[in-house]
Design a protein around this motif. Structure first.
Motif, PDB file in Angstrom:
ATOM      1  N   ALA A  25      13.463  -2.565   0.811  1.00 31.48           N
ATOM      2  CA  ALA A  25      13.255  -1.120   0.906  1.00 31.48           C
ATOM      3  C   ALA A  25      12.959  -0.576  -0.485  1.00 31.48           C
ATOM      4  CB  ALA A  25      14.481  -0.435   1.507  1.00 31.48           C
ATOM      5  N   MET A  26      12.459   0.661  -0.535  1.00 32.62           N
ATOM      6  CA  MET A  26      12.121   1.267  -1.824  1.00 32.62           C
ATOM      7  C   MET A  26      12.453   2.749  -1.788  1.00 32.62           C
ATOM      8  SD  MET A  26       8.008   1.003  -1.357  1.00 32.62           S
ATOM      9  CE  MET A  26       7.240   1.370   0.228  1.00 32.62           C
ATOM     10  N   ASN A  67       0.827  -1.213   0.000  1.00 31.10           N
ATOM     11  CA  ASN A  67       0.000   0.000   0.000  1.00 31.10           C
ATOM     12  C   ASN A  67       0.859   1.260   0.000  1.00 31.10           C
ATOM     13  OD1 ASN A  67      -2.314  -1.542   0.027  1.00 31.10           O
ATOM     14  ND2 ASN A  67      -2.620  -1.397   2.242  1.00 31.10           N
ATOM     15  N   VAL A  68       1.931   1.247   0.824  1.00 32.78           N
ATOM     16  CA  VAL A  68       2.826   2.405   0.885  1.00 32.78           C
ATOM     17  C   VAL A  68       3.522   2.594  -0.459  1.00 32.78           C
ATOM     18  CG1 VAL A  68       4.927   3.326   1.938  1.00 32.78           C
ATOM     19  CG2 VAL A  68       3.179   2.261   3.366  1.00 32.78           C
ATOM     20  N   ARG A  69       3.942   1.489  -1.069  1.00 26.73           N
ATOM     21  CA  ARG A  69       4.602   1.565  -2.376  1.00 26.73           C
ATOM     22  C   ARG A  69       3.669   2.186  -3.417  1.00 26.73           C
ATOM     23  NH1 ARG A  69       8.794  -1.461  -5.007  1.00 26.73           N
ATOM     24  NH2 ARG A  69       8.564  -1.308  -7.274  1.00 26.73           N
ATOM     25  N   GLU A  70       2.417   1.744  -3.413  1.00 22.36           N
ATOM     26  CA  GLU A  70       1.449   2.267  -4.385  1.00 22.36           C
ATOM     27  C   GLU A  70       1.179   3.751  -4.156  1.00 22.36           C
ATOM     28  OE1 GLU A  70      -3.091   1.326  -6.024  1.00 22.36           O
ATOM     29  OE2 GLU A  70      -2.199   0.103  -4.441  1.00 22.36           O
ATOM     30  N   GLU A  71       1.037   4.132  -2.883  1.00 23.24           N
ATOM     31  CA  GLU A  71       0.769   5.548  -2.576  1.00 23.24           C
ATOM     32  C   GLU A  71       1.973   6.414  -2.935  1.00 23.24           C
ATOM     33  OE1 GLU A  71      -1.071   8.305   1.020  1.00 23.24           O
ATOM     34  OE2 GLU A  71      -0.471   6.232   1.425  1.00 23.24           O
ATOM     35  N   LEU A  72       3.183   5.904  -2.651  1.00 24.76           N
ATOM     36  CA  LEU A  72       4.400   6.641  -3.000  1.00 24.76           C
ATOM     37  C   LEU A  72       4.492   6.825  -4.511  1.00 24.76           C
ATOM     38  CD1 LEU A  72       7.148   7.865  -2.215  1.00 24.76           C
ATOM     39  CD2 LEU A  72       8.121   5.555  -2.340  1.00 24.76           C
ATOM     40  N   SER A  84      13.159  -0.693  -6.104  1.00 28.08           N
ATOM     41  CA  SER A  84      13.401  -1.610  -4.987  1.00 28.08           C
ATOM     42  C   SER A  84      14.902  -1.725  -4.741  1.00 28.08           C
ATOM     43  CB  SER A  84      12.817  -2.997  -5.284  1.00 28.08           C
ATOM     44  OG  SER A  84      11.411  -2.942  -5.396  1.00 28.08           O
ATOM     45  N   VAL A  85      15.306  -1.608  -3.486  1.00 26.23           N
ATOM     46  CA  VAL A  85      16.719  -1.706  -3.118  1.00 26.23           C
ATOM     47  C   VAL A  85      16.858  -2.616  -1.904  1.00 26.23           C
ATOM     48  CG1 VAL A  85      17.343   0.560  -4.053  1.00 26.23           C
ATOM     49  CG2 VAL A  85      16.532   0.390  -1.698  1.00 26.23           C
ATOM     50  N   GLU A  86      18.116  -2.903  -1.552  1.00 24.06           N
ATOM     51  CA  GLU A  86      18.429  -3.722  -0.375  1.00 24.06           C
ATOM     52  C   GLU A  86      17.662  -5.045  -0.408  1.00 24.06           C
ATOM     53  OE1 GLU A  86      17.946  -1.505   3.226  1.00 24.06           O
ATOM     54  OE2 GLU A  86      19.126   0.188   2.521  1.00 24.06           O
TER      55      GLU A  86
END
Length: 282
Positions: free
Chosen positions: A124-125, A50-55, A118-120
């Protein structure tokens, strides 16, 4: 019992019943810990998604700034030092995806925010944008001399480290004692292990199996110019254990689904009973 011919997607089949097993549901107390762990994992994945989509939406709708997204999601905007197309040995700029995005036409040419990256190891993103850009130029020798000296020194040190590492590797492979060598030991590492450097982890899983009762040695140069010598003592085969765990998890999933289905059925019946007009005759 043998059935009549049954039409399936594979054609016509005859089904023979070999055995019946009565359905059993474990008490909730026995599976409570597994249920809570599963729900926590699902909730974490849902929150992350959800956070990824909102970001992604916020940085796309306002492509020339990161501030509204940072404020809405309570995130901190960070800055990297200057880096070129080769990135940096450490930090955010060491990611190939970040390097590629930073020098893309969308980000560098048009000045827009990047897509979510996407990293780490996908834990993380980030979204990046160019704050400052220095065009490639030919600088004077006295300006770049310190960097040239530093790079040549690093190359010489890396070459020396590799020579010493390969000499040690040859010595170890010949079953000689390596006096003074201090090993950093990792026990029972997996592909998902997080306390082992990624380059070491990837290298270990490319190594050949050591002979029974013996160790296998191999080495490589890392990004910082160090030469890493790896001692592999044993590779454990977990096929049977993994299959057993998969069967247990599958059984647990079926039990969970059955329990959920029974709960839903009872809730529907209770709701219908509450709404129905029932007359009792005695």
């Amino acid at each position: 019992q043998i059935s009549k011919p049954v039409k399936t997607k594979f054609g016509f089949s005859i089904i023979k019943l070999l055995d019946k097993k009565s359905q059993s549901i474990k008490p909730f107390a026995k599976v409570k810990a597994q249920v809570l762990a599963l729900l926590a994992k699902q909730q974490a994945q849902k929150t992350f998604s959800n956070v990824r989509e909102e970001l992604a939406n916020l940085t796309y709708e306002q492509p020339t700034t990161l501030k509204p997204a940072a404020k809405t999601l309570d995130l901190k905007i960070q800055e990297t030092p200057f880096f070129d197309r080769n990135g940096a040995p450490k930090g955010l700029a060491s990611s190939r995806l970040v390097q590629k995005a930073a020098f893309s036409d969308e980000v560098l040419g048009q000045g827009n925010n990047s897509d979510v990256i996407s990293v780490e190891n996908n834990t993380a993103m980030v979204v990046i944008r160019v704050l400052k850009h220095q065009a490639a130029t030919t600088e004077k020798l006295d300006v770049v001399k310190p960097d040239i000296v530093r790079k040549l020194s690093m190359q010489a040190e890396a070459k020396l480290a590799k020579a010493k590492g390969q000499a040690l590797l040859k010595k170890l492979s010949g079953n000689a004692n390596a006096d003074g060598v201090k090993w950093k030991r990792y026990n029972e590492i997996k592909r998902t292990t997080t306390n082992v450097p990624t380059d070491v982890l990837n290298f270990v899983f490319k190594m050949h199996h050591p002979a029974t009762g013996q160790s296998r040695y191999a080495g490589f140069s890392d990004k910082e110019g160090n030469y890493v010598v790896v001692k592999l003592n044993q590779i454990a085969e977990h096929t049977e254990k993994v299959e057993k765990n998969n069967r247990e998890m599958l059984g647990f999933a079926h039990e969970l689904a059955n329990s959920y289905g029974q709960m839903v059925s009872r809730a529907i019946v209770d709701d219908m009973m509450a709404k129905a007009k029932i007359k009792h005759y005695s």
